[in-house]
Motif scaffolding. Structure first.
Motif, mmCIF file in Angstrom:
data_model
loop_
_atom_site.group_PDB
_atom_site.id
_atom_site.type_symbol
_atom_site.label_atom_id
_atom_site.label_comp_id
_atom_site.label_asym_id
_atom_site.label_seq_id
_atom_site.Cartn_x
_atom_site.Cartn_y
_atom_site.Cartn_z
ATOM 1 N N LYS A 26 20.331 27.504 -50.860
ATOM 2 C CA LYS A 26 20.731 28.502 -51.850
ATOM 3 C C LYS A 26 22.123 29.074 -51.693
ATOM 4 O O LYS A 26 22.768 29.073 -52.661
ATOM 5 N N GLU A 27 22.372 29.571 -50.361
ATOM 6 C CA GLU A 27 23.457 30.149 -50.178
ATOM 7 C C GLU A 27 24.852 29.299 -49.923
ATOM 8 O O GLU A 27 25.862 29.327 -50.903
ATOM 9 N N PHE A 82 25.088 26.208 -51.594
ATOM 10 C CA PHE A 82 25.327 25.522 -52.819
ATOM 11 C C PHE A 82 25.493 26.524 -53.893
ATOM 12 O O PHE A 82 25.285 25.856 -55.132
ATOM 13 N N ASP A 83 25.281 27.748 -53.703
ATOM 14 C CA ASP A 83 25.511 28.781 -54.596
ATOM 15 C C ASP A 83 24.325 28.561 -55.484
ATOM 16 O O ASP A 83 24.522 28.491 -56.981
ATOM 17 N N LEU A 84 23.156 28.771 -55.259
ATOM 18 C CA LEU A 84 21.776 28.724 -56.025
ATOM 19 C C LEU A 84 21.312 29.810 -56.175
ATOM 20 O O LEU A 84 20.892 30.470 -55.350
ATOM 21 N N LYS A 85 20.806 30.107 -57.394
ATOM 22 C CA LYS A 85 19.678 31.207 -57.495
ATOM 23 C C LYS A 85 18.406 30.840 -57.085
ATOM 24 O O LYS A 85 17.573 31.641 -56.515
ATOM 25 N N LYS A 94 26.922 19.319 -58.272
ATOM 26 C CA LYS A 94 28.265 20.091 -58.737
ATOM 27 C C LYS A 94 29.346 20.113 -57.678
ATOM 28 O O LYS A 94 30.419 20.345 -58.093
ATOM 29 N N GLN A 101 34.595 20.175 -57.066
ATOM 30 C CA GLN A 101 35.578 20.759 -56.034
ATOM 31 C C GLN A 101 36.339 19.729 -55.319
ATOM 32 O O GLN A 101 37.353 19.574 -55.269
ATOM 33 N N LYS A 107 27.610 25.476 -66.169
ATOM 34 C CA LYS A 107 26.574 26.389 -65.483
ATOM 35 C C LYS A 107 25.219 25.709 -65.387
ATOM 36 O O LYS A 107 25.186 24.316 -65.708
ATOM 37 N N GLU A 108 24.272 25.986 -64.487
ATOM 38 C CA GLU A 108 23.234 25.408 -64.480
ATOM 39 C C GLU A 108 22.517 24.958 -65.778
ATOM 40 O O GLU A 108 22.660 25.870 -66.771
#
Length: 257
Positions: free
Chosen positions: A153-154, A156-159, A226, A230, A251-252
Motif C-alpha cells: 500500500k505504501e 504503490f500509493d494505495l488506499k 499505474k 512514471q 485516479k483509481e
C-alpha cells in the motif's frame, strides 16, 4: 519529431514481437507523419484522458492498455469507443499502446520487483526469449502477510488492498504480476512463492489459491500498473527532450466505501 520516430523509440523500449498473440499493441489511431510536440501518458485512453489530450493540445497519447482491443467493425458515434476514435482523429491526435510487450520485456514486472526491493529475481512466467510476465524473488526481510500488504500500500500509493490468506503467516518469497494475475496462480505456487501480489482476483480464485497454500494480495488491476506512467515519462523525457511529455491526471477507477 514525427510520430513514426516516436514509435521507433517506444518499440525500442518494448518491441512489439514480445506482445502476446491475443494483444493489440502499437499505433492504433493516427498518422505516422504527424508532427509530435506534446505527449500525454496514461494507463487507459478513457474519455477523460482523451478530453485532457484534446483540451491540452496534445499530439499523441501513449497508453498501457490498448484503446482498441477487440475487432472494431464500425467507427461511428453509436458507441463510446467509436466516439473516442472519431474525436482523436478529428483533433489529429495519435494513440499508441504498449501492453503485454511492456509487461514482458524490461518494463512492468521488473520495475515492480525493484520497487519492492526483491532480490534473486527471476521471471515468473516465461513467454519469449527468456522474457516473460511478472517476477518472483526474495524479500530482503521476512514479513507477515499483513506487514507485506501494508508495504505494498505504501510503495504503490494505495488506499486499500484485498487479502486472501492468513495475516500473520510469514513470507519471504514473493511473486508479483501487475495487472490481472489469476492465470499465474499455479505458476507462482510452482515457483515456491508463498504470496502473489496482483489484481483482478475473484472469489473462487482467491479461496482456491489459499487452499493451495498461496496467499494473495489483490492491489487491483490499476493499482500497480499505474507505475507505467512514471516509467514512460522518464524514458521519453530522456529520449526526446524536445517533446513535452506529461502524465494524465487519473485516479483509481473505483472507490471502496
Amino acid at each position: 519529431m514525427l510520430c513514426r520516430d516516436v514509435v521507433k523509440l517506444l518499440e525500442k523500449q518494448s518491441p512489439k514481437e514480445y506482445a502476446l498473440e491475443w494483444d493489440n499493441v502499437g499505433l492504433l489511431v493516427g498518422r505516422r507523419d504527424k508532427e509530435i510536440k506534446k505527449i500525454l501518458i496514461a494507463v487507459d485512453a478513457t474519455v477523460d484522458v482523451c478530453n485532457q489530450a484534446i483540451d491540452g493540445g496534445y499530439d499523441m497519447i501513449v497508453t498501457h492498455h490498448p484503446m482498441i482491443f477487440s475487432k472494431l467493425r464500425k467507427v461511428n458515434d453509436d458507441t463510446v469507443l467509436g466516439e473516442k476514435v472519431i474525436s482523436l482523429i478529428e483533433h489529429g491526435i495519435c494513440c499508441f499502446a504498449m501492453h503485454t510487450n511492456f509487461d514482458t520485456i524490461g518494463g512492468m514486472g521488473r520495475l515492480a520487483a525493484r520497487m519492492l526491493n526483491l532480490v534473486n529475481v527471476e521471471i515468473l512466467e516465461e513467454t519469449l526469449n527468456g522474457e516473460g510476465i511478472g517476477c518472483v524473488g526474495m524479500l530482503s526481510n521476512t514479513l507477515t502477510i499483513e506487514q507485506l500488504a501494508n508495504q505494498v500500500k505504501e510503495i504503490f500509493d494505495l488506499k486499500n488492498v484485498i487479502l486472501y490468506g492468513d495475516t500473520q503467516e510469514l513470507v519471504d518469497k514473493v511473486a508479483i504480476c501487475p495487472g490481472s494475475g489469476k492465470s499465474v496462480i499455479d505458476v507462482a505456487k510452482a515457483k515456491g512463492a508463498s504470496c502473489l501480489i496482483t489484481g483482478d482476483i475473484g472469489h473462487h480464485d482467491g479461496i482456491d489459491a489459499v487452499e493451495m497454500g498461496l496467499n494473495i494480495i489483490d492491489a487491483s488491476h490499476y493499482g500497480i500498473e499505474k507505475i507505467f506512467m512514471q516509467f514512460m515519462h522518464t524514458y521519453l523525457f530522456e529520449q526526446c527532450p524536445e517533446i513535452q511529455v506529461d502524465m494524465a491526471k487519473t485516479k483509481e477507477p473505483f472507490i471502496i466505501l
